[in-house]
Design an enzyme around this catalytic site. Structure first.
Site, PDB file in Angstrom:
ATOM      1  N   CYS A 103      34.375  46.776  38.467  1.00  0.00           N
ATOM      2  CA  CYS A 103      35.402  46.761  37.419  1.00  0.00           C
ATOM      3  C   CYS A 103      35.103  47.813  36.359  1.00  0.00           C
ATOM      4  CB  CYS A 103      35.481  45.373  36.794  1.00  0.00           C
ATOM      5  SG  CYS A 103      36.783  45.194  35.554  1.00  0.00           S
ATOM      6  N   CYS A 200      35.648  36.803  35.877  1.00  0.00           N
ATOM      7  CA  CYS A 200      36.844  36.217  35.270  1.00  0.00           C
ATOM      8  C   CYS A 200      37.781  35.597  36.288  1.00  0.00           C
ATOM      9  CB  CYS A 200      37.581  37.260  34.437  1.00  0.00           C
ATOM     10  SG  CYS A 200      38.194  38.680  35.389  1.00  0.00           S
TER      11      CYS A 200
END
EC number: 2.8.1.13
Length: 357
Positions: A103, A200
């Site tokens: 990410c 997440c």
């Protein structure tokens, strides 16, 4: 006046980063990256994720209090392609991925930086605990943060020279306590906000359930085998296991048992003793040389093989143009394919790669 886009997660670190840059005279724009959320947003909210609606609300309030422009940008397709798809494929291949590293490189930097430059920004900035320095050889490199306990350089090792040249990390000079003190002093509502959930999109840590839902395919059980290939019992599917794991194996052998190897081609999980999970050598690919042009044969470094690993002395050996070996002075426990190995000299990140064996 230089323009900087600050990636704002709604947390205290990125909020203080925006404040520090404004105080330093930059033209600051706040941006929250919308990358993923539950259909009902519920589990993200409950687990303090960085991409729920409350995170956007917090970031917007901070931007308003700092009197800076604020936008929400949609990066869902980039996140799915570079992080979620990768996460699933790695587990299916018997490896243990680090989605936060992917990410950082491909979404928080590559995608956000591209879009920020398109709107006229000179830099992007984040609330990461790391520092960027220019070395005598002219290269940009990461330096460990002022507080070792919060240092995040391990998860940033694969940033490129171009990305580093256009990045600011203002909180790297501060401790977490100092950052919270700054936030409280200027009245930010997020001064005492807890740190966000690490992964997440799997907030309940049920990787197997997530992968089944994501792929629409049931996970196939297989055999536990010993290091000689003898069948010991049945496992629940290779994505449930990682090298070095002892707890939750679901098999009783009357002695301590550890995952030594995962074999996706035969759907086997190899079980052995604690001694079996130590090795003095690893092979890595997908290399990123940061402080140097390339890794040299015989280079001595400190290698970290996981986020919370203290690091151990090793010598780099060139295997090919795309692979290197890392030979440790002392055997290391649970070297895990799919995880990053990151090399340091002092506080400077030399570079790193992905462990393949």
């Amino acid at each position: 006046m230089k323009k900087v886009v600050v990636g704002m997660s709604g947390g205290v670190d990125s909020s203080v980063a925006a404040y520090l840059l404004k105080e330093a005279g930059y033209d600051v724009i706040g941006v929250t990256m919308q990358i993923w959320q539950d259909e009902d947003n519920q589990t993200v909210e409950e687990n303090g994720g960085c991409c729920g609606l409350s995170a956007v609300d917090d970031a917007r309030r901070v931007a308003n209090s700092l009197d800076i422009p604020y936008y929400v940008m949609n990066f869902k397709s980039e996140f799915k392609a570079n992080v979620m798809d990768y996460f699933v494929k790695e587990y299916q291949a018997g490896r243990t991925p680090n989605p936060c590293i992917a990410c950082n490189r491909y979404v928080k930097w590559e995608s956000l930086l591209t879009r920020s430059l398109q709107i006229g920004a000179d830099y992007i900035a984040t609330g990461h605990y790391a520092r960027i320095v220019t070395l005598p050889n002219g290269r940009f490199a990461l330096k460990k943060s002022a507080t070792a306990a919060k240092d995040q350089t391990y998860a940033l090792y694969n940033l490129t020279q171009d990305q580093l040249s256009k990045t600011l990390m203002p909180v790297g000079e501060y401790t977490k306590e100092e950052v919270r003190e700054i936030a409280a002093k200027i009245g930010l509502l997020v001064a005492n906000k807890p740190d966000s959930q690490e992964i997440c999109f799997v907030p309940d840590n049920n990787y197997a359930g997530f992968i089944e839902d994501y792929t629409g395919q049931k996970i196939i059980p297989g055999n536990f085998v010993d290091t000689k290939g003898n069948i010991l019992g049945r496992h629940q599917g290779i994505i449930h296991y990682t090298v070095g794991q002892r707890k939750g194996l679901g098999i009783a052998l009357g002695r301590p048992a550890f995952v030594v190897e995962i074999r996706p081609e035969t759907n086997e999980v190899v079980i052995g003793s604690n001694d079996d999970i130590f090795t003095d050598r690893l092979i890595a690919n997908k290399l990123n040389a940061m402080a140097v042009e390339e890794f040299e044969d015989g280079m001595e470094v400190i290698a970290k093989i996981r986020y919370n690993h203290e690091g151990s002395k090793c010598t780099i050996r060139k295997v090919s143009d795309t692979e290197i070996a890392c030979e440790f002075e002392t055997p290391q426990r649970a070297v895990t394919p799919g995880q990053a190995v990151v090399f340091y000299q002092g506080d400077i990140v030399v570079g790193g790669g992905t462990i393949i064996k």
